[in-house]
Design a protein around this motif. Structure first.
Motif, short mmCIF file in Angstrom:
data_model
loop_
_atom_site.label_atom_id
_atom_site.label_comp_id
_atom_site.label_asym_id
_atom_site.label_seq_id
_atom_site.Cartn_x
_atom_site.Cartn_y
_atom_site.Cartn_z
N ALA A 138 -11.16 1.30 1.60
CA ALA A 138 -10.38 1.63 0.41
C ALA A 138 -8.98 1.02 0.48
O ALA A 138 -8.47 0.49 -0.52
CB ALA A 138 -10.29 3.15 0.24
N GLN A 139 -8.35 1.07 1.65
CA GLN A 139 -7.02 0.49 1.78
C GLN A 139 -7.05 -1.03 1.70
O GLN A 139 -6.07 -1.66 1.28
CB GLN A 139 -6.35 0.96 3.07
N TYR A 152 -6.34 5.10 -7.11
CA TYR A 152 -7.27 6.13 -6.66
C TYR A 152 -8.68 5.55 -6.58
O TYR A 152 -9.03 4.66 -7.35
CB TYR A 152 -7.28 7.32 -7.64
N ILE A 153 -9.48 6.09 -5.69
CA ILE A 153 -10.89 5.73 -5.64
C ILE A 153 -11.58 6.48 -6.77
O ILE A 153 -11.53 7.71 -6.84
CB ILE A 153 -11.53 6.12 -4.29
N THR A 178 -11.96 1.40 -8.24
CA THR A 178 -10.63 1.97 -8.09
C THR A 178 -9.93 1.98 -9.45
O THR A 178 -10.23 1.16 -10.33
CB THR A 178 -9.76 1.18 -7.08
N VAL A 179 -9.00 2.90 -9.57
CA VAL A 179 -8.26 3.07 -10.81
C VAL A 179 -6.78 3.09 -10.50
O VAL A 179 -6.34 3.82 -9.60
CB VAL A 179 -8.66 4.41 -11.49
N VAL A 180 -6.01 2.29 -11.21
CA VAL A 180 -4.55 2.27 -11.04
C VAL A 180 -3.97 3.39 -11.89
O VAL A 180 -4.33 3.53 -13.07
CB VAL A 180 -3.97 0.91 -11.46
N ALA A 181 -3.09 4.19 -11.30
CA ALA A 181 -2.44 5.28 -12.03
C ALA A 181 -1.53 4.70 -13.11
O ALA A 181 -0.85 3.71 -12.88
CB ALA A 181 -1.65 6.16 -11.09
N LYS A 182 -1.55 5.30 -14.25
CA LYS A 182 -0.71 4.81 -15.37
C LYS A 182 0.54 5.63 -15.48
O LYS A 182 0.61 6.74 -15.21
CB LYS A 182 -1.50 4.91 -16.67
N ILE A 206 0.85 -1.20 0.00
CA ILE A 206 0.00 0.00 0.00
C ILE A 206 0.88 1.25 0.00
O ILE A 206 2.00 1.22 0.52
CB ILE A 206 -0.96 0.03 1.21
N PRO A 207 0.39 2.35 -0.54
CA PRO A 207 1.20 3.58 -0.56
C PRO A 207 1.14 4.38 0.74
O PRO A 207 2.00 5.22 0.98
CB PRO A 207 0.60 4.38 -1.73
#
Length: 146
Positions: A67-68, A89-90, A142-146, A19-20
């Protein structure tokens, strides 16, 4: 991967690789079960946590835990592949129902079930419990940052 993993996983060094977030924002402290389509994550409410007021975890803290838990699912998959976990991101929260907020020293167990996953976007259903009592349910995208 050199080490053999056994559940439950409560080694914070492993959790932090998945996790970040970092203290004081960490809202997951254990991984009870993992599979491609889901996870069972935990969080024990500490009396000095930033989301605790009057010895109760506030709704915002419970939502952040949910979310986590999703992030832990994604990140643990990367951990197993020995890859760096991405930032996510949510995208949206829907059908969220909070029935009660947990008290200090109670452990939340959140089951995340992947409903759909496509091109870095994941839709999940989450059920959070304290012991056998459901305290919250909902869906998150959720969306993974590209």
């Amino acid at each position: 991967m050199d080490q053999k993993l056994e559940f439950p996983i409560d080694d914070q060094s492993i959790i932090y690789q998945c996790i970040p977030q970092r203290p004081p924002m960490v809202m997951v402290d254990g991984l009870l079960d993992y599979h491609v389509n889901g996870i069972l994550a935990t969080f024990t409410v500490a009396p000095d946590h930033i989301f605790v007021k009057n010895e109760i975890l506030q709704e915002s803290g419970l939502i952040e835990h949910m979310a986590q838990s999703v992030a832990l699912h994604t990140g643990f998959g990367y951990y197993l592949r020995e890859e760096q976990a991405p930032i996510g991101y949510i995208g949206s929260i829907s059908n969220l129902e909070i029935y009660q907020c947990p008290k200090v020293n109670q452990q939340i167990r959140s089951e995340v079930t992947v409903l759909q996953e496509f091109s870095g976007v994941t839709l999940v259903e989450i059920t959070s419990k304290v012991e056998q009592t459901i305290i919250a349910t909902g869906q998150m995208k959720t969306v993974v940052a590209k």
